[in-house]
Design a protein around this motif. Structure first.
Motif, PDB file in Angstrom:
ATOM      1  N   LEU A 198       0.405  -1.370   0.021  1.00 54.74           N
ATOM      2  CA  LEU A 198       0.185  -0.032  -0.229  1.00 54.74           C
ATOM      3  C   LEU A 198       0.776   1.155   0.508  1.00 54.74           C
ATOM      4  CD1 LEU A 198      -2.673  -0.888   2.383  1.00 54.74           C
ATOM      5  CD2 LEU A 198      -3.164  -0.946   0.047  1.00 54.74           C
ATOM      6  N   ALA A 199       1.774   1.637   1.055  1.00 56.42           N
ATOM      7  CA  ALA A 199       3.220   2.446   0.603  1.00 56.42           C
ATOM      8  C   ALA A 199       3.049   2.684  -0.837  1.00 56.42           C
ATOM      9  CB  ALA A 199       4.255   2.209   1.564  1.00 56.42           C
ATOM     10  N   ALA A 200       3.808   1.448  -1.634  1.00 59.41           N
ATOM     11  CA  ALA A 200       4.310   1.890  -2.796  1.00 59.41           C
ATOM     12  C   ALA A 200       2.958   2.049  -3.357  1.00 59.41           C
ATOM     13  CB  ALA A 200       4.512   0.264  -3.289  1.00 59.41           C
ATOM     14  N   ASN A 201       1.225   1.967  -3.622  1.00 58.25           N
ATOM     15  CA  ASN A 201       0.398   1.862  -3.591  1.00 58.25           C
ATOM     16  C   ASN A 201       0.224   3.820  -4.173  1.00 58.25           C
ATOM     17  OD1 ASN A 201       0.388  -0.553  -5.055  1.00 58.25           O
ATOM     18  ND2 ASN A 201      -1.195  -1.727  -4.077  1.00 58.25           N
ATOM     19  N   THR A 202       0.600   4.526  -2.820  1.00 58.44           N
ATOM     20  CA  THR A 202      -0.090   5.096  -2.324  1.00 58.44           C
ATOM     21  C   THR A 202       0.324   6.326  -3.791  1.00 58.44           C
ATOM     22  OG1 THR A 202      -1.043   4.928  -0.168  1.00 58.44           O
ATOM     23  CG2 THR A 202       0.144   7.574  -0.981  1.00 58.44           C
ATOM     24  N   ASP A 203       2.078   5.726  -3.622  1.00 57.18           N
ATOM     25  CA  ASP A 203       2.793   6.527  -5.121  1.00 57.18           C
ATOM     26  C   ASP A 203       2.260   6.781  -6.331  1.00 57.18           C
ATOM     27  OD1 ASP A 203       4.265   7.539  -2.561  1.00 57.18           O
ATOM     28  OD2 ASP A 203       5.952   5.808  -3.019  1.00 57.18           O
ATOM     29  N   LEU A 204       1.612   5.292  -6.548  1.00 55.80           N
ATOM     30  CA  LEU A 204       0.898   4.845  -7.688  1.00 55.80           C
ATOM     31  C   LEU A 204       0.092   5.328  -8.015  1.00 55.80           C
ATOM     32  CD1 LEU A 204       2.563   1.427  -8.569  1.00 55.80           C
ATOM     33  CD2 LEU A 204       3.552   3.224  -9.180  1.00 55.80           C
ATOM     34  N   VAL A 205      -1.230   5.602  -7.214  1.00 56.77           N
ATOM     35  CA  VAL A 205      -2.425   6.052  -7.074  1.00 56.77           C
ATOM     36  C   VAL A 205      -2.049   7.959  -7.525  1.00 56.77           C
ATOM     37  CG1 VAL A 205      -4.520   7.140  -5.663  1.00 56.77           C
ATOM     38  CG2 VAL A 205      -3.766   4.815  -6.021  1.00 56.77           C
ATOM     39  N   VAL A 206      -1.296   8.691  -6.993  1.00 49.60           N
ATOM     40  CA  VAL A 206      -1.427   9.942  -7.038  1.00 49.60           C
ATOM     41  C   VAL A 206      -0.454   9.478  -8.210  1.00 49.60           C
ATOM     42  CG1 VAL A 206       0.427  12.272  -6.438  1.00 49.60           C
ATOM     43  CG2 VAL A 206      -0.582  10.642  -4.985  1.00 49.60           C
ATOM     44  N   ARG A 207       0.279   9.213  -8.825  1.00 52.55           N
ATOM     45  CA  ARG A 207       1.458   9.662 -10.159  1.00 52.55           C
ATOM     46  C   ARG A 207      -0.518   8.657 -11.012  1.00 52.55           C
ATOM     47  NH1 ARG A 207       2.159   6.263 -14.355  1.00 52.55           N
ATOM     48  NH2 ARG A 207       4.235   6.392 -15.690  1.00 52.55           N
ATOM     49  N   THR A 208      -1.097   8.362 -10.934  1.00 49.21           N
ATOM     50  CA  THR A 208      -2.093   7.752 -12.044  1.00 49.21           C
ATOM     51  C   THR A 208      -3.589   8.716 -12.343  1.00 49.21           C
ATOM     52  OG1 THR A 208      -1.284   5.422 -11.355  1.00 49.21           O
ATOM     53  CG2 THR A 208      -3.486   6.029 -12.905  1.00 49.21           C
TER      54      THR A 208
ATOM     55  N   TYR B 112      11.837   2.095 -13.458  1.00 45.42           N
ATOM     56  CA  TYR B 112      10.995   1.907 -12.508  1.00 45.42           C
ATOM     57  C   TYR B 112       9.986   1.007 -11.971  1.00 45.42           C
ATOM     58  CZ  TYR B 112      14.521   6.276 -11.780  1.00 45.42           C
ATOM     59  OH  TYR B 112      15.803   6.655 -11.719  1.00 45.42           O
ATOM     60  N   PHE B 113       9.406   0.561 -12.581  1.00 40.67           N
ATOM     61  CA  PHE B 113       7.887   0.029 -12.697  1.00 40.67           C
ATOM     62  C   PHE B 113       8.858  -1.893 -12.363  1.00 40.67           C
ATOM     63  CE2 PHE B 113       5.082   2.037 -14.844  1.00 40.67           C
ATOM     64  CZ  PHE B 113       4.047   3.264 -14.078  1.00 40.67           C
ATOM     65  N   GLY B 114       9.304  -2.142 -12.879  1.00 37.85           N
ATOM     66  CA  GLY B 114      10.082  -3.209 -12.310  1.00 37.85           C
ATOM     67  C   GLY B 114      11.061  -3.102 -11.193  1.00 37.85           C
ATOM     68  N   SER B 115      11.817  -2.489 -10.778  1.00 34.61           N
ATOM     69  CA  SER B 115      12.384  -1.685  -9.824  1.00 34.61           C
ATOM     70  C   SER B 115      11.244  -1.483  -8.354  1.00 34.61           C
ATOM     71  CB  SER B 115      13.300  -0.903  -9.222  1.00 34.61           C
ATOM     72  OG  SER B 115      14.384  -1.233 -10.655  1.00 34.61           O
ATOM     73  N   VAL B 116      10.133  -1.231  -8.079  1.00 34.90           N
ATOM     74  CA  VAL B 116       8.961  -0.964  -7.811  1.00 34.90           C
ATOM     75  C   VAL B 116       9.348   0.331  -6.241  1.00 34.90           C
ATOM     76  CG1 VAL B 116       7.151  -1.710  -6.340  1.00 34.90           C
ATOM     77  CG2 VAL B 116       8.915  -3.509  -7.866  1.00 34.90           C
ATOM     78  N   ARG B 117      10.300   1.334  -7.234  1.00 34.74           N
ATOM     79  CA  ARG B 117      11.121   2.220  -6.612  1.00 34.74           C
ATOM     80  C   ARG B 117       9.910   3.860  -7.025  1.00 34.74           C
ATOM     81  NH1 ARG B 117      14.713  -0.202  -3.116  1.00 34.74           N
ATOM     82  NH2 ARG B 117      15.083  -1.781  -4.132  1.00 34.74           N
ATOM     83  N   THR B 118       8.433   3.705  -6.459  1.00 30.23           N
ATOM     84  CA  THR B 118       7.245   4.364  -6.976  1.00 30.23           C
ATOM     85  C   THR B 118       7.687   5.653  -6.608  1.00 30.23           C
ATOM     86  OG1 THR B 118       6.108   3.714  -4.641  1.00 30.23           O
ATOM     87  CG2 THR B 118       5.806   1.713  -6.660  1.00 30.23           C
ATOM     88  N   ARG B 119       8.706   6.146  -5.361  1.00 26.94           N
ATOM     89  CA  ARG B 119       8.740   7.754  -5.131  1.00 26.94           C
ATOM     90  C   ARG B 119       8.913   8.643  -5.956  1.00 26.94           C
ATOM     91  NH1 ARG B 119      11.419   7.917   0.290  1.00 26.94           N
ATOM     92  NH2 ARG B 119       9.574   6.465   0.710  1.00 26.94           N
ATOM     93  N   ALA B 120       9.803   7.694  -6.901  1.00 25.39           N
ATOM     94  CA  ALA B 120      10.297   8.491  -7.915  1.00 25.39           C
ATOM     95  C   ALA B 120       9.070   9.142  -9.039  1.00 25.39           C
ATOM     96  CB  ALA B 120      11.760   7.963  -8.569  1.00 25.39           C
ATOM     97  N   LEU B 121       8.957   7.830  -9.525  1.00 27.35           N
ATOM     98  CA  LEU B 121       7.747   7.985 -10.663  1.00 27.35           C
ATOM     99  C   LEU B 121       6.171   8.687  -9.911  1.00 27.35           C
ATOM    100  CD1 LEU B 121       7.413   3.771 -10.597  1.00 27.35           C
ATOM    101  CD2 LEU B 121       7.728   6.305 -12.334  1.00 27.35           C
ATOM    102  N   ARG B 122       6.243   8.879  -8.470  1.00 26.27           N
ATOM    103  CA  ARG B 122       5.328  10.145  -7.801  1.00 26.27           C
ATOM    104  C   ARG B 122       6.116  11.132  -7.951  1.00 26.27           C
ATOM    105  NH1 ARG B 122       4.920  10.138  -1.465  1.00 26.27           N
ATOM    106  NH2 ARG B 122       7.213  11.402  -2.784  1.00 26.27           N
ATOM    107  N   ASP B 123       6.956  11.187  -7.996  1.00 24.53           N
ATOM    108  CA  ASP B 123       7.557  12.926  -7.798  1.00 24.53           C
ATOM    109  C   ASP B 123       7.875  13.462  -8.882  1.00 24.53           C
ATOM    110  OD1 ASP B 123       7.622  12.352  -5.140  1.00 24.53           O
ATOM    111  OD2 ASP B 123       9.836  12.419  -5.031  1.00 24.53           O
ATOM    112  N   SER B 124       7.561  12.321  -9.980  1.00 25.08           N
ATOM    113  CA  SER B 124       8.115  12.806 -11.445  1.00 25.08           C
ATOM    114  C   SER B 124       6.658  13.706 -12.142  1.00 25.08           C
ATOM    115  CB  SER B 124       8.909  11.109 -12.305  1.00 25.08           C
ATOM    116  OG  SER B 124       9.121  12.100 -13.623  1.00 25.08           O
ATOM    117  N   MET B 125       6.063  12.555 -11.546  1.00 28.54           N
ATOM    118  CA  MET B 125       4.607  13.527 -12.206  1.00 28.54           C
ATOM    119  C   MET B 125       4.003  14.758 -11.398  1.00 28.54           C
ATOM    120  SD  MET B 125       2.504  12.317 -14.233  1.00 28.54           S
ATOM    121  CE  MET B 125       3.275  11.024 -15.407  1.00 28.54           C
TER     122      MET B 125
END
Length: 447
Positions: free
Chosen positions: A237-247, A376-389
């Motif tokens: 869920l911690a990772a998913n929160t980042d991806l929800v923001v991004r998406t 970043y998806f494969g690495s499941v490093r979601t914070r960078a994806l969130r911040d970038s978006m």
């Protein structure tokens, strides 16, 4: 693990990416089919409505896109560690989340569509059609979300051909049924919506059978014991929160394009729906780069091998150059064939062709953002994806208002290109930190 599993050649990346890309094409193709079938009626309001309703539905459904992205990454990492039970568990956990989340969205459908219409503000006739289409499509959202999870598991286990077969079946089913209900039975926009829901039912059943053939039921039952592990859910869920923001930001970006288009009139809004169908289809084609890199990046992280991760990124970059150029050349050649397939209105086709150059530019710009997405998806490093978006969307919003005011519809599409470039640049800047994290932290812990 064999060297080729962690250090793929460019040819191997391409062989994996092509069927995965073709499978992914079926998602925008289903929306394109609805537009094309309704376009036979020649009514711009119907085309505009399915575009607006699709934007609202996609924004909501893709709030759960972590079911697709974290699942593939975590399953790939489990494979990189040689964890057979983990491969099963990482597939079951998002499936539970999909069913629970889907039921919640059905219950909340009224406020959700009202909010979407308030934000996009189409004309009253279009809004009425939107409510009809959305009210039917939302009934299938538990299956929509379940398909995200099931398809991601197939990707993570490197079964793109199985995924392709199931997705091709769903697209063909949807196309045939939509044509029958809309053109044969005269059910209009409601018929298009029911055809899509029925296709999702059929596809879910088919993929379920295929998955059970590949992994027997006793292994799935054994995995159920570990599905509700609290620590694992907290990490997920911690990772998913980042991806929800991004998406949500990504979906709202397209919603903003629709909102700005609506201010330019129904004709421009309808023309942009044709262009958005092309854009979404292109995004899926470009995503071939992301999909290939994603799975192999996940395996490299699971094995905690930074050299393998660098290898995957360098080979992925070479593939990206060729992929982007090939797609741009293809798109430049097809507007006269593609646009008339979507509508019988010559006026809409001519209006859309005025802005087709942005479709040609899209793969050349977007391929770099998609390459890094895969890493970043494969690495499941979601914070960078969130911040970038967050940063790139802020730039996009400003650009939409400034460029849209100055250049009209051309400015809106230019703003979208600016956002894609900002995503690529910000993720490139985060690469050294990711590489260091592979050495320093356990691969199973998303950050």
């Amino acid at each position: 693990m064999a060297t080729g599993e962690l250090y793929p050649t460019i040819a191997r990346l391409v062989r994996f990416s092509v069927p995965a890309m073709l499978a992914g094409m079926t998602v925008p193709l289903m929306g394109l089919i609805d537009v094309a079938v309704l376009g036979r009626t020649g009514d711009p309001a119907l085309i505009a409505a399915v575009g607006v309703a699709g934007t609202i539905f996609t924004t909501i459904a893709w709030s759960f896109s972590f079911l697709r992205f974290t699942t593939t990454g975590l399953v790939s990492q489990a494979a990189g560690r040689g964890d057979e039970l983990g491969i099963v568990v990482e597939g079951l956990r998002p499936l539970v989340a999909a069913l629970v989340g889907g039921v919640a969205l059905v219950v909340l459908q009224g406020p959700l569509v009202s909010l979407g219409l308030a934000l996009i503000a189409p004309e009253p006739e279009v809004a009425g059609y939107v409510r009809t289409y959305f009210g039917i499509r939302i009934l299938g959202v538990p299956l929509t979300l379940s398909l995200y999870a099931l398809q991601a598991w197939l990707m993570g286990t490197r079964r793109p051909r199985t995924l392709l077969a199931s997705q091709a079946f769903m697209t063909a089913f949807n196309g045939a049924l939509s044509a029958y209900l809309v053109l044969g039975r005269g059910l209009g926009i409601a018929g298009a919506a029911w055809a899509t829901v029925a296709a999702e039912v059929a596809a879910t059943a088919l993929i379920g059978v295929l998955v059970l053939r590949q992994v027997p039921l006793p292994r799935w039952r054994a995995g159920l014991v570990h599905v509700f592990d609290r620590a694992a859910w907290r990490r997920l869920l911690a990772a998913n929160t980042d991806l929800v923001v991004r998406t949500v930001l990504l979906s709202l970006s397209l919603a903003l394009l629709n909102e700005r288009s609506a201010r330019l009139g129904t004709e421009v809004l309808a023309a942009n729906q044709l262009l958005l169908q092309s854009y979404l289809l292109l995004a899926t084609l470009i995503d071939g780069v992301s999909l290939g890199v994603e799975v192999y990046a996940g395996r490299a992280v699971g094995a905690r091998d930074p050299a393998a991760l660098r290898h995957v990124v360098s080979r992925g970059a070479v593939m990206a150059i060729g992929w982007g150029a090939l797609l741009a050349a293809f798109v430049a050649a097809v507007p006269g064939v593609f646009l008339p397939l979507l509508t019988t209105s010559e006026q809409l086709v001519e209006l859309a062709r005025r802005f087709w150059g942005w479709q040609v530019l899209t793969p050349l710009v977007a391929v770099w953002a998609f390459l890094w997405d895969g890493v970043y998806f494969g690495s499941v490093r979601t914070r960078a994806l969130r911040d970038s978006m967050i940063l790139s969307t802020a730039i996009y919003v400003v650009a939409s208002f400034v460029l849209g005011t100055a250049l009209g519809n051309h400015g809106l599409w230019l703003a979208l290109m600016v956002q894609l470039a900002a995503r690529a640049l910000t993720l490139t800047a985060a690469w050294p930190r990711l590489l260091g994290a592979v050495r320093e932290s356990p691969a199973s812990v998303p950050s």
